[in-house]
Design a protein around this motif. Structure first.
Motif, mmCIF file in Angstrom:
data_model
loop_
_atom_site.group_PDB
_atom_site.id
_atom_site.type_symbol
_atom_site.label_atom_id
_atom_site.label_comp_id
_atom_site.label_asym_id
_atom_site.label_seq_id
_atom_site.Cartn_x
_atom_site.Cartn_y
_atom_site.Cartn_z
ATOM 1 N N LEU A 116 0.828 -1.194 0.000
ATOM 2 C CA LEU A 116 0.000 0.000 0.000
ATOM 3 C C LEU A 116 0.871 1.256 0.000
ATOM 4 O O LEU A 116 1.963 1.267 0.583
ATOM 5 C CB LEU A 116 -0.910 0.028 1.243
ATOM 6 N N LEU A 117 0.361 2.301 -0.643
ATOM 7 C CA LEU A 117 1.019 3.601 -0.661
ATOM 8 C C LEU A 117 0.052 4.646 -0.119
ATOM 9 O O LEU A 117 -1.156 4.584 -0.379
ATOM 10 C CB LEU A 117 1.445 3.983 -2.086
ATOM 11 N N SER A 118 0.565 5.601 0.627
ATOM 12 C CA SER A 118 -0.269 6.652 1.202
ATOM 13 C C SER A 118 -0.799 7.586 0.115
ATOM 14 O O SER A 118 -0.056 8.002 -0.791
ATOM 15 C CB SER A 118 0.538 7.452 2.233
ATOM 16 N N SER A 119 -2.101 7.924 0.216
ATOM 17 C CA SER A 119 -2.711 8.820 -0.774
ATOM 18 C C SER A 119 -3.949 9.485 -0.182
ATOM 19 O O SER A 119 -4.944 8.821 0.100
ATOM 20 C CB SER A 119 -3.093 8.036 -2.039
ATOM 21 N N ASP A 120 -3.874 10.804 0.031
ATOM 22 C CA ASP A 120 -5.030 11.591 0.494
ATOM 23 C C ASP A 120 -5.675 11.024 1.751
ATOM 24 O O ASP A 120 -6.903 10.904 1.849
ATOM 25 C CB ASP A 120 -6.083 11.695 -0.621
ATOM 26 N N GLY A 121 -4.855 10.666 2.707
ATOM 27 C CA GLY A 121 -5.378 10.176 3.981
ATOM 28 C C GLY A 121 -5.791 8.725 3.971
ATOM 29 O O GLY A 121 -6.227 8.193 4.992
ATOM 30 N N GLU A 122 -5.675 8.069 2.834
ATOM 31 C CA GLU A 122 -5.966 6.638 2.737
ATOM 32 C C GLU A 122 -4.725 5.924 2.234
ATOM 33 O O GLU A 122 -3.656 6.504 2.110
ATOM 34 C CB GLU A 122 -7.124 6.394 1.764
ATOM 35 N N PHE A 123 -4.883 4.634 1.962
ATOM 36 C CA PHE A 123 -3.805 3.848 1.377
ATOM 37 C C PHE A 123 -4.330 3.160 0.132
ATOM 38 O O PHE A 123 -5.430 2.605 0.135
ATOM 39 C CB PHE A 123 -3.280 2.817 2.385
ATOM 40 N N VAL A 124 -3.548 3.214 -0.940
ATOM 41 C CA VAL A 124 -3.957 2.625 -2.222
ATOM 42 C C VAL A 124 -2.986 1.515 -2.598
ATOM 43 O O VAL A 124 -1.831 1.507 -2.173
ATOM 44 C CB VAL A 124 -4.000 3.685 -3.344
ATOM 45 N N LEU A 125 -3.480 0.567 -3.397
ATOM 46 C CA LEU A 125 -2.631 -0.532 -3.844
ATOM 47 C C LEU A 125 -1.428 -0.002 -4.616
ATOM 48 O O LEU A 125 -1.574 0.847 -5.504
ATOM 49 C CB LEU A 125 -3.420 -1.493 -4.726
ATOM 50 N N ALA A 126 -0.255 -0.519 -4.299
ATOM 51 C CA ALA A 126 0.964 -0.087 -4.981
ATOM 52 C C ALA A 126 0.948 -0.505 -6.453
ATOM 53 O O ALA A 126 1.607 0.120 -7.284
ATOM 54 C CB ALA A 126 2.198 -0.656 -4.270
ATOM 55 N N CYS A 127 0.226 -1.565 -6.771
ATOM 56 C CA CYS A 127 -0.002 -1.952 -8.168
ATOM 57 C C CYS A 127 -1.476 -1.695 -8.452
ATOM 58 O O CYS A 127 -2.340 -2.482 -8.039
ATOM 59 C CB CYS A 127 0.342 -3.421 -8.403
ATOM 60 N N PRO A 128 -1.811 -0.591 -9.136
ATOM 61 C CA PRO A 128 -3.213 -0.257 -9.391
ATOM 62 C C PRO A 128 -3.927 -1.360 -10.171
ATOM 63 O O PRO A 128 -3.318 -2.021 -11.018
ATOM 64 C CB PRO A 128 -3.126 1.038 -10.207
ATOM 65 N N PRO A 129 -5.218 -1.578 -9.904
ATOM 66 C CA PRO A 129 -5.960 -2.629 -10.609
ATOM 67 C C PRO A 129 -5.901 -2.513 -12.124
ATOM 68 O O PRO A 129 -5.842 -3.520 -12.829
ATOM 69 C CB PRO A 129 -7.392 -2.438 -10.091
ATOM 70 N N GLU A 130 -5.894 -1.267 -12.657
ATOM 71 C CA GLU A 130 -5.865 -1.136 -14.109
ATOM 72 C C GLU A 130 -4.527 -1.582 -14.695
ATOM 73 O O GLU A 130 -4.458 -2.058 -15.829
ATOM 74 C CB GLU A 130 -6.172 0.307 -14.532
ATOM 75 N N VAL A 131 -3.445 -1.452 -13.915
ATOM 76 C CA VAL A 131 -2.137 -1.932 -14.365
ATOM 77 C C VAL A 131 -2.131 -3.463 -14.389
ATOM 78 O O VAL A 131 -1.706 -4.095 -15.366
ATOM 79 C CB VAL A 131 -1.009 -1.406 -13.461
ATOM 80 N N GLU A 132 -2.612 -4.072 -13.312
ATOM 81 C CA GLU A 132 -2.672 -5.529 -13.228
ATOM 82 C C GLU A 132 -3.525 -6.095 -14.369
ATOM 83 O O GLU A 132 -3.141 -7.072 -15.030
ATOM 84 C CB GLU A 132 -3.256 -5.944 -11.878
ATOM 85 N N ALA A 133 -4.683 -5.473 -14.617
ATOM 86 C CA ALA A 133 -5.563 -5.944 -15.684
ATOM 87 C C ALA A 133 -4.889 -5.846 -17.042
ATOM 88 O O ALA A 133 -4.998 -6.750 -17.875
ATOM 89 C CB ALA A 133 -6.859 -5.132 -15.677
ATOM 90 N N SER A 134 -4.178 -4.745 -17.286
ATOM 91 C CA SER A 134 -3.514 -4.565 -18.583
ATOM 92 C C SER A 134 -2.450 -5.630 -18.816
ATOM 93 O O SER A 134 -2.298 -6.127 -19.941
ATOM 94 C CB SER A 134 -2.886 -3.167 -18.647
ATOM 95 N N ILE A 135 -1.727 -5.997 -17.775
ATOM 96 C CA ILE A 135 -0.695 -7.033 -17.912
ATOM 97 C C ILE A 135 -1.322 -8.365 -18.304
ATOM 98 O O ILE A 135 -0.832 -9.071 -19.193
ATOM 99 C CB ILE A 135 0.116 -7.160 -16.612
ATOM 100 N N TYR A 136 -2.435 -8.732 -17.645
ATOM 101 C CA TYR A 136 -3.123 -9.966 -18.013
ATOM 102 C C TYR A 136 -3.598 -9.912 -19.457
ATOM 103 O O TYR A 136 -3.460 -10.873 -20.220
ATOM 104 C CB TYR A 136 -4.324 -10.200 -17.090
ATOM 105 N N GLU A 137 -4.177 -8.768 -19.849
ATOM 106 C CA GLU A 137 -4.734 -8.636 -21.190
ATOM 107 C C GLU A 137 -3.663 -8.738 -22.275
ATOM 108 O O GLU A 137 -3.926 -9.209 -23.379
ATOM 109 C CB GLU A 137 -5.482 -7.316 -21.312
ATOM 110 N N CYS A 138 -2.452 -8.278 -21.965
ATOM 111 C CA CYS A 138 -1.373 -8.269 -22.960
ATOM 112 C C CYS A 138 -0.490 -9.511 -22.901
ATOM 113 O O CYS A 138 0.463 -9.629 -23.662
ATOM 114 C CB CYS A 138 -0.500 -7.022 -22.775
#
Length: 251
Positions: free
Chosen positions: A153-175
């Motif tokens: 997780l990475l800090s972002s606007d008071g929350e924590f977000v996945l260090a590998c964004p879902p759209e990045v993970e999806a693109s890797i599978y698709e390609c």
């Protein structure tokens, strides 16, 4: 709630990205069953299946180029269908649907599920609690899952977000099936010992059957296969000691 087999669906049109998407919607109980058709078909091909769920909400989205949805000029790339589905579901406020796909529709449902993966948490502890009873994480060693959450997780606007964004993970599978991702042509030139650890478990876990080519080890001049019979594709997470043992063999 009507409990017969002849309830008519409502035909809704959702506009997204300049395109119009047709959605057949049979009202009923949640969670909704989301049906995705294959190449060249349309949403109403699912009618014989949907009739068997007379009390359940059922939805069939017609993909771009199909049925009553918009038909932009080709090419039609597979990477577009998952995001299309996500946008439509978001516009309709649908959450927690169960995806059912045929052929291309299976790819679409999978891509949409990966992209819709939860990306924000209040803490690593919340992420751990969210995943520890869900597949495939439920079979991971607790220490591994802790590390995955603590450092994923990475800090972002008071929350924590996945260090590998879902759209990045999806693109890797698709390609992953693109020509440049295929290394089979160069594998025979690797004149060094290689061990392929491959999942051997065939139960209901996510990724229980290994996506690895069962003949991969034999394609290396000095290849050796180890079939991990009690483990899924996530061998390093489920059996770190087994992986360590194989590393020791090389040492």
């Amino acid at each position: 709630m009507r409990n017969d087999h002849t309830r008519p669906p409502e035909l809704t049109s959702v506009t997204a990205g300049g395109l119009s998407f047709a959605v057949w919607d049979w009202p009923g109980d949640d969670p909704a069953l989301l049906f995705a058709h294959g190449t060249g078909f349309h949403g109403r091909c699912w009618d014989p299946v949907i009739r068997r769920f007379p009390s359940q909400r059922c939805m069939a989205i017609e993909a771009r180029g199909h049925g009553r949805s918009s038909k932009p000029r080709p090419p039609y790339r597979w990477g577009a269908f998952g995001p299309d589905m996500l946008v439509v579901l978001g516009r309709l406020g649908v959450r927690g649907a169960i995806g059912i796909g045929h052929s291309m529709g299976g790819h679409t449902v999978t891509a949409a599920s990966v992209r819709r993966r939860r990306a924000r948490f209040s803490s690593a502890e919340e992420m751990f609690e969210h995943y520890r009873h869900r597949p495939p994480f439920e079979s991971w060693e607790r220490e591994v899952l802790r590390d995955y959450c603590d450092f994923g997780l990475l800090s972002s606007d008071g929350e924590f977000v996945l260090a590998c964004p879902p759209e990045v993970e999806a693109s890797i599978y698709e390609c992953s099936k693109e020509a440049q991702a295929n290394l089979h042509a160069v594998i025979p030139s690797l004149m060094r010992p290689v061990t392929v650890l491959r999942a051997g478990y065939s139960g209901p876990r996510t990724f229980s059957r290994s996506p690895t080519d069962p003949h991969l080890a034999s394609r290396f001049p000095y290849g050796r296969e180890v079939l991990a019979g009690d483990h899924s594709h996530f061998i390093p997470m489920e059996a770190p000691e087994l992986v360590a043992d194989e590393i020791r063999r090389f040492l």
